[in-house]
Structure formats: structure tokens, C-alpha cells
Design a protein around this motif. Structure first.
Motif, PDB file in Angstrom:
ATOM      1  N   PHE A  46       0.804  -1.218   0.000  1.00 59.25           N
ATOM      2  CA  PHE A  46       0.000   0.000   0.000  1.00 59.25           C
ATOM      3  C   PHE A  46       0.837   1.268   0.000  1.00 59.25           C
ATOM      4  O   PHE A  46       0.373   2.306  -0.425  1.00 59.25           O
ATOM      5  CB  PHE A  46      -0.953   0.006   1.203  1.00 59.25           C
ATOM      6  CG  PHE A  46      -2.020  -1.034   1.083  1.00 59.25           C
ATOM      7  CD1 PHE A  46      -3.058  -0.850   0.178  1.00 59.25           C
ATOM      8  CD2 PHE A  46      -1.973  -2.190   1.826  1.00 59.25           C
ATOM      9  CE1 PHE A  46      -4.046  -1.803   0.042  1.00 59.25           C
ATOM     10  CE2 PHE A  46      -2.962  -3.149   1.694  1.00 59.25           C
ATOM     11  CZ  PHE A  46      -3.997  -2.965   0.801  1.00 59.25           C
ATOM     12  N   PRO A  89       4.635   2.458  -1.153  1.00 57.52           N
ATOM     13  CA  PRO A  89       5.951   2.085  -1.697  1.00 57.52           C
ATOM     14  C   PRO A  89       7.119   2.677  -0.906  1.00 57.52           C
ATOM     15  O   PRO A  89       8.251   2.260  -1.093  1.00 57.52           O
ATOM     16  CB  PRO A  89       5.912   2.651  -3.121  1.00 57.52           C
ATOM     17  CG  PRO A  89       4.870   3.708  -3.091  1.00 57.52           C
ATOM     18  CD  PRO A  89       3.857   3.259  -2.088  1.00 57.52           C
ATOM     19  N   ARG A  90       6.827   3.630  -0.013  1.00 54.59           N
ATOM     20  CA  ARG A  90       7.934   4.227   0.750  1.00 54.59           C
ATOM     21  C   ARG A  90       8.378   3.320   1.889  1.00 54.59           C
ATOM     22  O   ARG A  90       9.456   3.494   2.444  1.00 54.59           O
ATOM     23  CB  ARG A  90       7.517   5.582   1.331  1.00 54.59           C
ATOM     24  CG  ARG A  90       7.410   6.660   0.271  1.00 54.59           C
ATOM     25  CD  ARG A  90       6.686   7.871   0.813  1.00 54.59           C
ATOM     26  NE  ARG A  90       5.307   7.524   1.158  1.00 54.59           N
ATOM     27  CZ  ARG A  90       4.419   8.409   1.591  1.00 54.59           C
ATOM     28  NH1 ARG A  90       4.765   9.653   1.737  1.00 54.59           N
ATOM     29  NH2 ARG A  90       3.190   8.027   1.871  1.00 54.59           N
ATOM     30  N   ARG A  93       9.807   0.059   3.502  1.00 55.23           N
ATOM     31  CA  ARG A  93      10.674  -1.078   3.171  1.00 55.23           C
ATOM     32  C   ARG A  93      11.082  -1.768   4.459  1.00 55.23           C
ATOM     33  O   ARG A  93      11.320  -1.109   5.464  1.00 55.23           O
ATOM     34  CB  ARG A  93      11.950  -0.585   2.459  1.00 55.23           C
ATOM     35  CG  ARG A  93      11.723  -0.159   1.025  1.00 55.23           C
ATOM     36  CD  ARG A  93      11.711  -1.354   0.078  1.00 55.23           C
ATOM     37  NE  ARG A  93      11.198  -1.010  -1.232  1.00 55.23           N
ATOM     38  CZ  ARG A  93       9.901  -1.051  -1.559  1.00 55.23           C
ATOM     39  NH1 ARG A  93       9.015  -1.409  -0.668  1.00 55.23           N
ATOM     40  NH2 ARG A  93       9.508  -0.737  -2.775  1.00 55.23           N
TER      41      ARG A  93
END
Lengths: 540, 305
Positions: B299, B301-302, B304
Motif C-alpha cells: 500500500f 511504496p515508501r 521497506r
């Protein structure tokens, strides 16, 4: 509808109402101006002048609390304040586009850049997916993004600020609108990036023959980019005319004041006492961040490296650099808000770089800092009086004496001591920054660190705060460390200047030397990028 | 991720100890009211309850790491088998409940945020207070009374396995699922509203409108997509709570699932079954949380790991 003579945009007698409890009746009252094809019109004003409200009124993006009360906004002859919502939606991006100030937040963070352009094309054209992709890559190439094929699949957070602003510009121009509204598009960018983006806007404007409404508070930018200038003050247009006429021969007193307040790029050239005692010395100061993920180890970042500086009593040292240059890291190490990795920080000869937190008590009193954002650096739930006396009370000063000191300091920073009972939200940005300065001075520091302390202020307020800081430095014979990205500001206050880039000091010397005869390539590039460098502003 | 193991170990030890310090002797319950002390003693010996506590725990732990939860005192079958028999009903109920809750609450929350301060928003906020405060069994009995007894549209109670056909399966699940979902609708709708409302104030929403996108796309692709992380988190918490919350609903609707099994096992002081069930519940809890954490990457992409 439109022929060659119709202006792209004609704003007639535009009035936008403010809510009942606003500080004035109208956000914008009776503003009229035109933008012709192939012309850049700069709308200049300080915060609260209504310049962004005008932009949003044209795009139909005003919140419901700010309705257009009267007047017309003709886009190629069509009054966009009266068209139905559906028509307005069709016009957006196709006939009029807008780019915004903050490239960091204006893009959707969870959507790829390619997708964000693609949805514009899908909404406004009947192109096939392959054609849309080709067009996206074309526009990315036109705005000079490196490796467009890759950037199509990149998320905004993977790009730099300048690249994100290029994405915004690509998005705005992909349908070749007749009008581009640029709302402070370079304000959040570094000076070298700003120069590139301004160049890009000018270049695209010429190539596509668009009309551009460029909103800014920066007369340097105006000097660089405008054909015509409109000056706004508290929602009314006070002066409008050709760029050279307005900048060189302003008529309205407000315009004269604004232009006079722009700091010059010439250093002040004050004599510096070279034999005053050293207050601060740093030797090979370094701060390294090691970034470790859960499953991966991602290298180290040298935020500051081998920084050796000194400040004598009564002197102002400026650290100038772009974002990420390490200038704030150095300031924060010196105040010991963060712990340096290596090197020495000597305050009056005593190394504090590795002193444990408990032992820093005495140093904390001697070294005080004023931060950039006056809106967030004061606790909103404490009165300004409490904020100012908290430090002295903590160091054992009786309450009555601390309050007396606070009252004197308020007078010093040109504020009414009676307002000590009030809360920060009741003050303007400039007033809050004065309060922050008074708070720092209440500790009777020997070194005052100003970390971008005037960057968030309007130019006229900035000039006042700079004058105040100068007065204080002289009166208390303070050593001052002044961190800024703004070369003009640095030229006004600094005796010595250190230019930082990528964590390292690349040039360090007397302000006169650095400004008049820069030797390092990076310093030269910085000066070359300063907006309006060929224009002489202010008193100098 | 490795944190799951210590969590399960702590749960195992706590459950084991709690059962043994609370009053109630399984041997006495199994033997019945007329049993003599010798008979009870005999049963205690067969069950291994006469051993010292550390030995009992050791035996159970050793079985457990081999995937064996022991034999039920009461049903005289393996606990794993008991769970396997009952799991379908509970999972069906939890799944239908959460699907119903998400399908209803997310659109409600988005619309309330979009029309912030309007009548719909105020209605939803009012409903969510109702949803939070009305006990599950009241909603349950009211629905049974209205839909099953008065209108006769749906069966009153019971459960039909899914291999008996999709329609009877759904028919038997609709009322319990609605009953259970009321509180989750209230919870998820509130979180969705708050989260979307925050996203709507962001700069990229202004950008999306400036691009000439229709309002529906602005809401879904831009606002909701950015509001997803807190919503998914609360849905995850919802699923985990649901598995525990079925105890009451299964009793009201007489559904032979894990909830009923838990109640029966507790009444019979059936130690292996209780221990096994609680461990199983905690495993699901930990597993759902892990899935939620991992879903963040999809949901946003930032994020990790």
C-alpha cells in the motif's frame, strides 16, 4: 472563441470574500489584470497578499469558505467562475494548468510518476495506452528528466526535489494548455535547482507560446523571469507595469519599500576585530549517519566531514549551502542537539564534543539557538512569557527577576511587554521570530546560533529581523553563527563565510573575499544561480 | 518476524499456569457427582495430573513442538482433530463478517470524509457510537426475533457446512455475520473517515483536482489509496478480535465452531483442549499481525523492511 487578440487570461474586478471572522472583508478585492499569449506576468506580494487566492480562483480550486463574490475570470474569453463544474473539470489541465510550491507534497506518494501523467491523458484524451505511454516519455524528455523510461515507473520519493518539480511541470504541460499558473514553483528548491527550473519554464513558455501567471514573493525571481509585474498588497493590486519600469522606477510606496528591503549581494564590508577572544572553534568536526534496514545494510552518509571553523567575540560567521550540504548538521552538533561522530567543538577552549549530557548544563546556557520555523518552535500551549522565562528559571533565577528580564528583552526586540501573557498563535511569523530571539537572549548566551532564522519570513519582515540581530550582536558583543541558504542574507550579516557542499567546507574566508572574489567552482556556481544577480536592489 | 516465537512461548506458559491455579478439578468433573475419592484419584493418575507441575509442562511442551496438542480429557480425541472439525464454521463466520464489514464501512467512511460535516457524516458518527455501545447479544437476539421469527426469512440458528451447498451455508451465516459486523463497521468506518479526511487535506489532492480528474477518481485513487495503511491495520485488528469474539455469537446462534468448543472445554476443565485452543488463537493473532505488517509494502511504496 479565441483569436490572436483575445488575452489568454483576463481577470476583471475579481473579489473573493473572506469568512466573517477574517482579519479583513475580502481576501482579494477588485483585482483586474490580463495575461497575453506568450507573456510571463509575475504576481508579487508578501504572505497574506492574496496572490495564491487569485491563482486558485482562476483554477476554480477555492475552498467553499472563500467564494468568488464578484468579478469575472475570462479564460480565452470564457468566464470560468460561472461555468458548470463539469466544464471546469474539462478546462483544467487542458486549457489551464497549475504547478505548486511544494514538489515534495504535491505529487501522490503512492502512485508512480508515469501513472500520474497517464491519468491526465486518460481523462482528457482518447489515446490508446501505448500512445499515452509514448506521450508521457516525450514530455519527460522535454522537461529534461534523466532516463525517462525509468522515471515512468519511479515513485516521487525516489526523485530529487528538482526532478519532482519537473514531473509537475510535465503533468501541467502535457496537454499544451494556453495558460500556466505557477504558484511559487521554485521557493522550496535550492538556488541552483531554482535557476534550472526557471530556465525550463522560460524555455517551454517560449516554445509553446503559453501565457504564464507566475506567483512569487522573490524580486530576484521577478527580475529573472517576468515580462510584466503586478504587485499585490492585502488583496488589492497596488502597481502593475512593465518589469523594468516597476523594478527600476516603482511608483507606489509599498513597491518602493518591498524592493528596498531586498538585501543586496554586496557584502557589508564592516571592519572585524581580528584579535577578539575565540568563542567557538571546531576541529575536523564530523557527523556520520549509518543507515541500516531490516534485511539490508545501506551505506553511510557523511552529513558533515572535516569541518574546521572558528568564531570570535563580536563576529558573525555565516555557513552558506544548499539543502543536504550539512550546514544544519554542523549547527546542531555545535549546540549538541545531536552528537558528533568525530572531531572537537571548543567553547572558550573547552572541548564539549564528547561531554555527557549531564555535564552540558553550563554549555547549554552559553550557546543558544533560534530555529527556522517560528510557527513550530514555540510550544502552542504556553504563553510567550512562560517560554522566555523557562530557561532562566531552570538555571536558578528567581521568577520575579526572570519576568523583569523578559520584559526588558521584549522591549529590546521591539515588542510590547504587556503581551507576555499571550499565546504564540496570537502573533505573526515575524513577531514569533522576535519572541524566539528574546527567548534565546534570556539565557544571556555568548554564542547565538541562527539556523535559517529569517528564511520563513517575508522580505520586509526579514529586513527588520536582520537589523535586529545585527543590533543585538553589537550591543551584547555576541559571537553569532548564521546558517542560511540565501546568499543575499549572508552578504548582509556575515563577517566571515564558510560555503558548504556535500558535508564539506569548500570555501572559507572573509565575507568580502568570498563574495567579491570566489575561488571555488561551487561558490561560483552558487553566485551564478542567484536570482536577479544582475539587478541592483536595495540601498546598495 | 522472529518475535512470533517468544510470544507463543509466553502464551503457552501463562495458559498452562493459569489453568492450574484457578479452582476446578478436571478429574472430579469427569468422574461425576457420585464418584468416590479413589475413583477420582484413579482418573487423576491416568490423566497424568498427579505429576509435579514442571513434569506436566515438560510433557505437554514436548508434544507441542511435535505439532501434537494432546488428547482431550472430555471428548477422548486429539485436540488437533477437534480444532480441525470446528474450524470451518468459525472461519466461515469470521470471513463473511469481515467481508461484510469492509464492504459496508469503507465506502461509508469515504463518503463521510468527502461530505465532512454534512448530514451523512453526522449520521455515520451517530451510528458508530451506537455500534460501539450496543452489546453483541442484544443485536443478535433482536435480529433473530425480527428476521427469523417475525418475518421467517432466514433460519433461526445452526450451521450448514459449505459442502452442503453455497446457499444454505450463506443463509445460516447472514444473521450472525451482520450481528458480529456491527461493531467492526463502526470501527472501520470511523478510521476510514479520519484517515481519508487527513489525506483530503494534502497537497496532492489539490494537484489531482487541478488535473481535471473526476471527484470519484480523486477520492479513490488519490485519497483512499493514501489512507490505506491505517485502514488495513484496523481491519487486521478486527480479524484477530473476531476470532476471539466468536465465542458469544456462536453461543447465540448455536454454531458448532471454535467458540462453542472453547466454552464447552472451559466448563469441563478440559485442560489440553483449552491450552490447544488458546495457543491456536494466539497463533492466528500473531499471523494476522504479520500479514498486516507485510501488506504495508503493497500500500505504501515508501515502506521497506
Amino acid at each position: 472563441m479565441s483569436d490572436a487578440d483575445t488575452p489568454v487570461l483576463e481577470v476583471r474586478n475579481l473579489t473573493v470574500a473572506l469568512p466573517q471572522d477574517g482579519d479583513r472583508r475580502n481576501a482579494v478585492s477588485g483585482v483586474s489584470f490580463t495575461v497575453k499569449r506568450g507573456e510571463i506576468v509575475c504576481l508579487v506580494g508578501e504572505s497574506g497578499s492574496g496572490k495564491s487566492v487569485i491563482a486558485q480562483a482562476i483554477m476554480g480550486l477555492l475552498p467553499k469558505t472563500l467564494p468568488v463574490a464578484s468579478g469575472e475570470v475570462l479564460l480565452e474569453g470564457e468566464d470560468v467562475t460561472k461555468v458548470p463544474t463539469e466544464r471546469l473539470r474539462q478546462l483544467r489541465c487542458a486549457s489551464m494548468s497549475m504547478i505548486f510550491q511544494e514538489p515534495m507534497t504535491a505529487l501522490n506518494p503512492v502512485m508512480t510518476c508515469g501513472e500520474q501523467i497517464d491519468e491526465v491523458l486518460r481523462e482528457h484524451t482518447a489515446l490508446s495506452p501505448a500512445e499515452r505511454r509514448a506521450k508521457t516519455i516525450d514530455i519527460f524528455t522535454e522537461v529534461a528528466l534523466p532516463d525517462p523510461e525509468r522515471i515512468v515507473g519511479s515513485y516521487p520519493h525516489q526523485l530529487s526535489g528538482g526532478q519532482r518539480q519537473r514531473i509537475m511541470i510535465a503533468m501541467a504541460l502535457v496537454l499544451e494548455p494556453a495558460l500556466l499558473i505557477a504558484d511559487e514553483p521554485t521557493t522550496a528548491l535550492d538556488v541552483t535547482t531554482q535557476a534550472q527550473i526557471l530556465e525550463l519554464v522560460r524555455d517551454l513558455q517560449r516554445r509553446h507560446g503559453m501565457g504564464v501567471l507566475f506567483i512569487t514573493h522573490d524580486f530576484g525571481v521577478v527580475a529573472d523571469i517576468a515580462h510584466r509585474v503586478a504587485v499585490l498588497r492585502l488583496g488589492t493590486l497596488v502597481e502593475m507595469g512593465d518589469k523594468n519600469t516597476v523594478l527600476k522606477n516603482p511608483q507606489h510606496e509599498y513597491t518602493i519599500m518591498l524592493i528596498g528591503a531586498v538585501p543586496t549581494l554586496k557584502p557589508h564590508g564592516r571592519a572585524v576585530p581580528a584579535d577578539a577572544p575565540l568563542v567557538l572553534e571546531t576541529r575536523q568536526l564530523a557527523k556520520t549517519y549509518s543507515d541500516r534496514g531490516w534485511f539490508s545494510r545501506r551505506g553511510e552518509v557523511h552529513a558533515a566531514d572535516d569541518v574546521t571553523l572558528e568564531i570570535r567575540r563580536g563576529q558573525t560567521l555565516g555557513i552558506v549551502g544548499e539543502s543536504g550540504s550539512g550546514k544544519s548538521t554542523v549547527a546542531r552538533c555545535i549546540v549538541r542537539l545531536i552528537d558528533p561522530t568525530r572531531g572537537e567543538i571548543r567553547i572558550h577552549g573547552e572541548d564539549i564534543a564528547r561531554k555527557p549530557m549531564r555535564a552540558l548544563r553550563e554549555v547549554r546556557r552559553k550557546v543558544q539557538i533560534v530555529f527556522q520555523d517560528p510557527y513550530r518552535s514555540l510550544n502552542p500551549r504556553r504563553t510567550v512569557g512562560e517560554a522566555i522565562i523557562e530557561g532562566p528559571l531552570n538555571y536558578g533565577l528567581p521568577r520575579a527577576e526572570a519576568l523583569e528580564r523578559a520584559r526588558k528583552l521584549m522591549e529590546l526586540v521591539r515588542m510590547d511587554p504587556a503581551v507576555l501573557e499571550r499565546y504564540p498563535h496570537q502573533f505573526s511569523g515575524g513577531q514569533r521570530q522576535r519572541i524566539c530571539i528574546a527567548r534565546a537572549l534570556a539565557m544571556e548566551p555568548e554564542l547565538l546560533v541562527a539556523d535559517e532564522a529569517v528564511s520563513a519570513l517575508d522580505v520586509s519582515v526579514q529586513a527588520q529581523v536582520l537589523a535586529l540581530l545585527e543590533e543585538i550582536r553589537e550591543r551584547f558583543n555576541l559571537a553569532m553563527l548564521f546558517i542560511t541558504h540565501d546568499l543575499r542574507v549572508a552578504a548582509q550579516v556575515c563577517d566571515r563565510v564558510a560555503v558548504m557542499s556535500k558535508g564539506k567546507v569548500v570555501e572559507y574566508g572573509e565575507a568580502n573575499e568570498v563574495f567579491l572574489r570566489p575561488s571555488h567552482e561551487y561558490t561560483k556556481a552558487l553566485f551564478a544561480a542567484a536570482p536577479g544577480r544582475d539587478f541592483v536592489f536595495g540601498a546598495g | 518476524m522472529l518475535a512470533t516465537i517468544p510470544v507463543l512461548v509466553i502464551v503457552a506458559v501463562l495458559v498452562f499456569l493459569l489453568l492450574r491455579i484457578t479452582p476446578g478439578d478436571p478429574a472430579a468433573i469427569l468422574a461425576g457427582d457420585a464418584a468416590s475419592t479413589e475413583q477420582i484419584e484413579g482418573i487423576r493418575k491416568t490423566l497424568g495430573l498427579d505429576q509435579p507441575l514442571p513434569v506436566q509442562f515438560g510433557i505437554w511442551a514436548l508434544q507441542m513442538v511435535q505439532g501434537d496438542l494432546g488428547e482431550s480429557y472430555y471428548y477422548k480425541v486429539r485436540v488437533t482433530e477437534l480444532i480441525a472439525q470446528r474450524i470451518e464454521a468459525t472461519f466461515s463466520l469470521a470471513l463473511v463478517t469481515i467481508v461484510v464489514a469492509v464492504l459496508i464501512s469503507v465506502p461509508l467512511g469515504v463518503i463521510a470524509a468527502w461530505r465532512f460535516g454534512g448530514w451523512f457524516d453526522r449520521f455515520l458518527m451517530g451510528f458508530s457510537v451506537f455500534g460501539f455501545s450496543v452489546p453483541v447479544f442484544i443485536v443478535g437476539y433482536l435480529l433473530v426475533w425480527l428476521v427469523s421469527l417475525k418475518l421467517g426469512w432466514l433460519p433461526v440458528q445452526g450451521y450448514k457446512r459449505i459442502d452442503a451447498g453455497l446457499w444454505p451455508w450463506i443463509q445460516h451465516l447472514v444473521l450472525p455475520a451482520i450481528t458480529l459486523s456491527v461493531i467492526y463497521i463502526a470501527l472501520i468506518a470511523r478510521v476510514t473517515r479520519a484517515s481519508v479526511l487527513e489525506a483530503l487535506g494534502e497537497d496532492y489532492i489539490r494537484t489531482a483536482r487541478a488535473k481535471g480528474l473526476p471527484e470519484s477518481r480523486v477520492l479513490i485513487k488519490h485519497a483512499l489509496a493514501n489512507a490505506a495503511v491505517p485502514i488495513v491495520t484496523v481491519i487486521g485488528i478486527g480479524i484477530a478480535l473476531l476470532i476471539g469474539g466468536v465465542v458469544v455469537t456462536e453461543s447465540v446462534y448455536a454454531i458448532p465452531g471454535l467458540g462453542r468448543l472453547t466454552v464447552d472445554a472451559v466448563l469441563a476443565r478440559d485442560f489440553p483442549t483449552i491450552q490447544g485452543l488458546i495457543l491456536f488463537f494466539s497463533l492466528i493473532y500473531v499471523g494476522v499481525n504479520l500479514l498486516v505488517d507485510l501488506s504495508y509494502v503493497v500500500f505504501d511504496p515508501r515502506i521497506r523492511y
